[in-house]
Design an enzyme around this catalytic site. Structure first.
Site, PDB file in Angstrom:
ATOM      1  N   GLU A 213       0.197 -59.859 -19.220  1.00  0.00           N
ATOM      2  CA  GLU A 213      -0.445 -61.089 -18.717  1.00  0.00           C
ATOM      3  C   GLU A 213      -1.538 -61.434 -19.725  1.00  0.00           C
ATOM      4  O   GLU A 213      -1.381 -62.345 -20.524  1.00  0.00           O
ATOM      5  CB  GLU A 213      -1.019 -60.855 -17.308  1.00  0.00           C
ATOM      6  CG  GLU A 213      -1.715 -62.093 -16.728  1.00  0.00           C
ATOM      7  CD  GLU A 213      -2.428 -61.811 -15.393  1.00  0.00           C
ATOM      8  OE1 GLU A 213      -2.658 -60.635 -15.054  1.00  0.00           O
ATOM      9  OE2 GLU A 213      -2.779 -62.807 -14.717  1.00  0.00           O
ATOM     10  N   ASP A 291       1.427 -66.088  -7.443  1.00  0.00           N
ATOM     11  CA  ASP A 291       0.343 -65.152  -7.794  1.00  0.00           C
ATOM     12  C   ASP A 291      -0.797 -65.206  -6.761  1.00  0.00           C
ATOM     13  O   ASP A 291      -0.811 -64.398  -5.838  1.00  0.00           O
ATOM     14  CB  ASP A 291      -0.171 -65.426  -9.212  1.00  0.00           C
ATOM     15  CG  ASP A 291      -0.794 -64.205  -9.870  1.00  0.00           C
ATOM     16  OD1 ASP A 291      -0.693 -63.094  -9.305  1.00  0.00           O
ATOM     17  OD2 ASP A 291      -1.376 -64.348 -10.964  1.00  0.00           O
TER      18      ASP A 291
HETATM   19  N1  ADE Z   1      -4.833 -59.424  -8.822  1.00  0.00           N
HETATM   20  C1  ADE Z   1      -4.666 -60.619  -8.243  1.00  0.00           C
HETATM   21  N2  ADE Z   1      -4.201 -61.513  -9.116  1.00  0.00           N
HETATM   22  C2  ADE Z   1      -4.050 -60.858 -10.297  1.00  0.00           C
HETATM   23  C3  ADE Z   1      -3.579 -61.230 -11.578  1.00  0.00           C
HETATM   24  N3  ADE Z   1      -3.175 -62.474 -11.865  1.00  0.00           N
HETATM   25  N4  ADE Z   1      -3.580 -60.289 -12.545  1.00  0.00           N
HETATM   26  C4  ADE Z   1      -4.001 -59.049 -12.296  1.00  0.00           C
HETATM   27  N5  ADE Z   1      -4.445 -58.647 -11.106  1.00  0.00           N
HETATM   28  C5  ADE Z   1      -4.463 -59.549 -10.110  1.00  0.00           C
HETATM   29 ZN    ZN Z   2      -0.467 -61.011  -9.947  1.00  0.00          ZN
END
Ligand code: ADE
Ligand code: ZN
Length: 350
Positions: A213, A291
């Site tokens: 990410e 998400d």
């Molecule tokens: N916890 C909640 N959303 C998240 C994300 N996008 N990346 C990592 N941890 C998270």
């Molecule tokens: Zn996430």
């Protein structure tokens, strides 16, 4: 399973495609239940539980939803989750999500929860899990949604803390289907949790992890090779490594992609520059998810609709993405086949 695309795909464009994106059946495989807490519910629960909030009202809280990166979001997200205290709170939060998921024609949801952010405040694991699991059961009766829970370990905390969390959850093993890894990615590589995930594998739990990410493509490889995950959450940084893209496509490793999240957290500059279309074209088993929808401007349908407006994606891609959401889910093949048949019917009627 029948994976033959419908015949009329080329005819579905424009408004017809936009309508179909909203009404086609889909699975959501990447949603943090704490990320579905809308500001109004945060204020309701804060009042009910006597929790002081550092915001004057709902509008002031919403104004704080401008994020520079993942960490600046997580700080606000964990503060918001601080209003959750009772089993009823967890149940109410999850039922509010299921109502929105039903409106978006979600037929199956695999829902993340972050127990450590609650147990650190003295909330019992049983309080969390009983509230969420009761909502999952109710989602089936009320909305016809099949739902299950995935327990996420917070990667900024220690391995020992993750093991203690797993121990605390094991008496309620029947209430969740798998484990995940989330929170601050950079500096917290998958290797930190190798032994915890190995134990979870022995216990027969499904395994997923956020990787690639904000963190590098190497974290995606480590999640696969060290944690032995079945899916990668986000994974968009794989585009930095063509060999890895070929591996993900070849092995059909699902990626649970969250386009609106990636824009809000500045993983990509704009939706038009999001790599989703390239990942689909490369043959990767990508899915679209929300998400933390209360924080990122939309639930799963908003992610589909906005992404299809911004990128060169067509009806064939819509079919592939929805089909992928079923194929990548942790359910028996008969359920995947049933939902794929319903998807075919939605396309045939479009
Ligand atoms: N916890 C909640 N959303 C998240 C994300 N996008 N990346 C990592 N941890 C998270
Ligand atoms: Zn996430």
């Amino acid at each position: 399973m029948r994976f033959a695309p419908p015949a009329n795909l080329d005819a579905i464009t424009g408004d017809r495609l936009q309508a179909l994106l909203r009404t086609m059946p889909k699975a959501e495989l990447h949603v943090h239940i704490e990320g579905t807490l809308e500001p109004e519910l945060i204020f309701d629960l804060a009042r009910r539980n006597g929790v002081a909030l550092p915001y004057a009202d709902v509008e002031a809280l919403r104004t704080a939803y401008a994020f520079a990166d993942l960490q600046s979001f997580l700080d606000v997200y964990y503060a918001g989750a601080g209003v959750l205290r009772t089993e009823e709170d967890f149940h109410a939060m999850a039922m509010a999500y299921f109502a929105r998921a039903a409106a978006d024609h979600v037929v199956h949801a695999e829902v993340f929860f972050d127990p450590q952010t609650h147990t650190a405040r003295g909330v019992a694991m049983a309080t969390i899990l009983h509230g969420l699991a009761r909502a999952c059961r109710e989602a089936r009766h009320t909305y016809g949604i099949d739902a299950s829970l995935i327990l996420c370990f917070l990667r900024h905390l220690s391995e020992a803390d993750a093991f203690a969390t797993l121990e605390a959850a094991l008496p309620l093993r029947d209430l969740f289907v798998g484990v995940g890894l989330d929170s601050s990615e950079r500096g917290n590589p998958p290797e930190k949790f190798a032994r915890v995930f190995a134990r979870c594998g022995e216990l027969g739990l499904h395994r997923v992890a956020h990787a690639g990410e904000e963190g590098p493509a190497a974290y995606i490889e480590a999640a696969l090779d060290v944690l032995h995950v079945e899916r990668i959450d986000h994974g968009v940084r794989c585009v930095d490594d063509p060999t890895l893209v070929a591996r993900l496509a070849g092995a059909q490793i699902p990626l649970t992609v969250c386009p609106l999240s990636n824009v809000k957290l500045r993983v990509v500059p704009t939706l038009a520059q999001h790599p989703l279309a390239a990942l689909v074209a490369a043959g990767i088993r990508a899915t679209i998810n929300s998400d933390d929808p209360a924080y990122f401007g939309g639930y799963v349908n908003a992610n589909y609709v906005d992404t299809f407006r911004a990128l060169p994606l067509d009806a064939r891609d819509a079919y592939t993405l929805a089909r992928n959401s079923f194929a990548a889910s942790f359910v028996e093949d008969s359920a995947k086949a049933r939902w794929t048949d319903a998807l075919d019917a939605a396309f045939a009627a479009a």
